[in-house]
Scaffold this motif. Structure first.
Motif, PDB file in Angstrom:
ATOM      1  N   GLU A 122      44.102  43.944  36.976  1.00  0.00           N
ATOM      2  CA  GLU A 122      44.157  43.008  38.098  1.00  0.00           C
ATOM      3  C   GLU A 122      43.211  43.415  39.229  1.00  0.00           C
ATOM      4  OE1 GLU A 122      48.508  43.171  38.576  1.00  0.00           O
ATOM      5  OE2 GLU A 122      48.438  40.989  38.449  1.00  0.00           O
ATOM      6  N   SER A 123      42.934  44.699  39.356  1.00  0.00           N
ATOM      7  CA  SER A 123      42.013  45.171  40.385  1.00  0.00           C
ATOM      8  C   SER A 123      40.606  44.638  40.136  1.00  0.00           C
ATOM      9  CB  SER A 123      41.981  46.698  40.423  1.00  0.00           C
ATOM     10  OG  SER A 123      43.233  47.217  40.832  1.00  0.00           O
ATOM     11  N   PHE A 124      40.212  44.590  38.868  1.00  0.00           N
ATOM     12  CA  PHE A 124      38.889  44.058  38.535  1.00  0.00           C
ATOM     13  C   PHE A 124      38.839  42.560  38.813  1.00  0.00           C
ATOM     14  CE2 PHE A 124      39.484  47.765  35.748  1.00  0.00           C
ATOM     15  CZ  PHE A 124      38.375  48.510  36.125  1.00  0.00           C
ATOM     16  N   SER A 125      39.919  41.880  38.521  1.00  0.00           N
ATOM     17  CA  SER A 125      39.988  40.445  38.790  1.00  0.00           C
ATOM     18  C   SER A 125      39.841  40.168  40.287  1.00  0.00           C
ATOM     19  CB  SER A 125      41.320  39.882  38.276  1.00  0.00           C
ATOM     20  OG  SER A 125      41.451  38.517  38.599  1.00  0.00           O
ATOM     21  N   LEU A 126      40.534  40.977  41.106  1.00  0.00           N
ATOM     22  CA  LEU A 126      40.453  40.792  42.552  1.00  0.00           C
ATOM     23  C   LEU A 126      39.062  41.130  43.081  1.00  0.00           C
ATOM     24  CD1 LEU A 126      43.901  42.141  43.800  1.00  0.00           C
ATOM     25  CD2 LEU A 126      43.110  39.780  43.770  1.00  0.00           C
ATOM     26  N   HIS A 127      38.442  42.166  42.537  1.00  0.00           N
ATOM     27  CA  HIS A 127      37.090  42.502  42.985  1.00  0.00           C
ATOM     28  C   HIS A 127      36.112  41.386  42.655  1.00  0.00           C
ATOM     29  CE1 HIS A 127      32.953  43.934  42.416  1.00  0.00           C
ATOM     30  NE2 HIS A 127      33.184  44.570  43.554  1.00  0.00           N
ATOM     31  N   ASN A 128      36.174  40.875  41.446  1.00  0.00           N
ATOM     32  CA  ASN A 128      35.273  39.804  41.048  1.00  0.00           C
ATOM     33  C   ASN A 128      35.473  38.575  41.939  1.00  0.00           C
ATOM     34  OD1 ASN A 128      34.477  41.540  39.007  1.00  0.00           O
ATOM     35  ND2 ASN A 128      35.754  40.562  37.445  1.00  0.00           N
ATOM     36  N   GLY A 129      36.740  38.304  42.262  1.00  0.00           N
ATOM     37  CA  GLY A 129      37.037  37.186  43.151  1.00  0.00           C
ATOM     38  C   GLY A 129      36.564  37.449  44.573  1.00  0.00           C
ATOM     39  N   PHE A 130      36.745  38.691  45.033  1.00  0.00           N
ATOM     40  CA  PHE A 130      36.334  39.054  46.385  1.00  0.00           C
ATOM     41  C   PHE A 130      34.819  38.963  46.539  1.00  0.00           C
ATOM     42  CE2 PHE A 130      35.292  42.586  49.463  1.00  0.00           C
ATOM     43  CZ  PHE A 130      35.562  41.830  50.606  1.00  0.00           C
ATOM     44  N   LEU A 131      34.082  39.334  45.499  1.00  0.00           N
ATOM     45  CA  LEU A 131      32.622  39.240  45.555  1.00  0.00           C
ATOM     46  C   LEU A 131      32.198  37.798  45.825  1.00  0.00           C
ATOM     47  CD1 LEU A 131      30.133  40.966  43.127  1.00  0.00           C
ATOM     48  CD2 LEU A 131      29.718  38.668  43.993  1.00  0.00           C
ATOM     49  N   GLY A 132      32.787  36.862  45.065  1.00  0.00           N
ATOM     50  CA  GLY A 132      32.466  35.457  45.264  1.00  0.00           C
ATOM     51  C   GLY A 132      32.897  34.961  46.638  1.00  0.00           C
ATOM     52  N   PHE A 133      34.065  35.415  47.105  1.00  0.00           N
ATOM     53  CA  PHE A 133      34.585  35.013  48.412  1.00  0.00           C
ATOM     54  C   PHE A 133      33.697  35.549  49.532  1.00  0.00           C
ATOM     55  CE2 PHE A 133      37.123  36.309  52.125  1.00  0.00           C
ATOM     56  CZ  PHE A 133      37.661  35.085  52.511  1.00  0.00           C
ATOM     57  N   TRP A 134      33.338  36.825  49.486  1.00  0.00           N
ATOM     58  CA  TRP A 134      32.533  37.450  50.534  1.00  0.00           C
ATOM     59  C   TRP A 134      31.133  36.858  50.599  1.00  0.00           C
ATOM     60  CZ3 TRP A 134      28.307  40.841  51.252  1.00  0.00           C
ATOM     61  CH2 TRP A 134      28.286  41.506  52.481  1.00  0.00           C
TER      62      TRP A 134
END
Length: 275
Positions: A122-134
């Motif tokens: 789930e940490s990788f999922s959140l990072h990938n999502g955060f990259l797109g968000f940021w």
């Protein structure tokens, strides 16, 4: 030419020489009218050393084979120990982005307690999502001025926000910057050192067959995370070995931030990964 270095080759030569020497000795004894004792003495003097050499080379070849098998077993055991350690470390990763991203996630239905307990895949999922968000939010990349970036002491190149930026039109340089800017050393530092050591072990020992075992233990979001890391950050030596042997080729284009990013690592996608 490699056969000449093989002790089994010389063992075979010496073994075949024994009957030839015996035949020559018998023929010579008849021509020279030797008695049985003289014939056996002559044949033994010539054939004996060849027979002994054949035995020596066969014993040496067996010893070499056993040594090679021992080293192979040691390599295999070391790999699986490293893999077990890597999986344990990977499953303890904790990451949930910055406070703005966490607040956004909470507003969309995630509880604060759930975010605090995020680990592993789930940490990788959140990072990938955060990259797109940021990359696209009004409070992320757009407002990161170069002077603020420089004050943080970052060791990678600053890339300014481009007006009209989208993931579909993004360049490899831009995605590399975004990946580095959102990469949290505290969360992923040990993980990246561990996976690089594990993959480097495969390269050093010329074990491409181990790559599929590693990949089989990695979920979709982790593989997407590593796809970007290897294509953007990793140096050519290890990356070339991984690409040549199809590591992460199973990542589907649709799971990347943009399908256009697949060319960062591979020219063509694996048809089975698109199903």
């Amino acid at each position: 030419m490699s056969e000449i270095k093989d002790p089994k080759f010389w063992a075979s030569i010496c073994a075949w020489a024994v009957p030839v020497v015996i035949l020559v000795g018998v023929s010579a004894s008849r021509a020279l009218c030797w008695n049985v004792s003289e014939t056996f003495t002559f044949v033994g003097a010539l054939a004996g050393p060849f027979a002994a050499l054949a035995g020596f080379f066969y014993i040496y070849a067996t010893f070499q084979l056993q040594s090679d098998q021992f080293r192979e077993d040691q390599t295999n055991q070391m790999f699986f120990r490293l893999l077990d350690s890597f999986i344990l470390l990977r499953d303890r990763i904790h990451y949930n982005g910055d406070s703005v991203y966490r607040n956004m996630l909470i507003k969309t239905g995630n509880s604060e307690e759930e975010l605090k307990s995020v680990q592993g895949e789930e940490s990788f999922s959140l990072h990938n999502g955060f990259l797109g968000f940021w990359a696209t939010s009004s409070g992320g990349w757009r407002v990161l001025a170069k002077n603020i970036f420089d004050k943080r002491g970052n060791d990678y190149e600053y890339v300014p926000y481009r007006k009209g930026f989208t993931m579909e039109t993004s360049s490899q340089k831009e995605i590399k910057f975004l990946f580095q800017a959102t990469l949290d050393e505290a969360s992923f530092g040990s993980y990246l050192r561990s996976i690089k050591y594990l993959l480097g072990f495969c390269l050093k020992n010329n074990k491409p067959e181990f790559l599929s075992i590693i990949e089989a233990n990695q979920g979709r979001d982790e593989r997407v995370f590593l796809f970007y890391y290897l294509s953007l950050i990793e140096k050519p030596g290890l990356r070339d070995f991984l690409v040549e042997n199809g590591y992460l080729q199973s990542v589907a284009k649709k799971h990347l931030l943009s399908k256009n990013h697949y060319k960062f690592l591979y020219k063509e996608s694996n048809p089975s990964s698109e199903k």
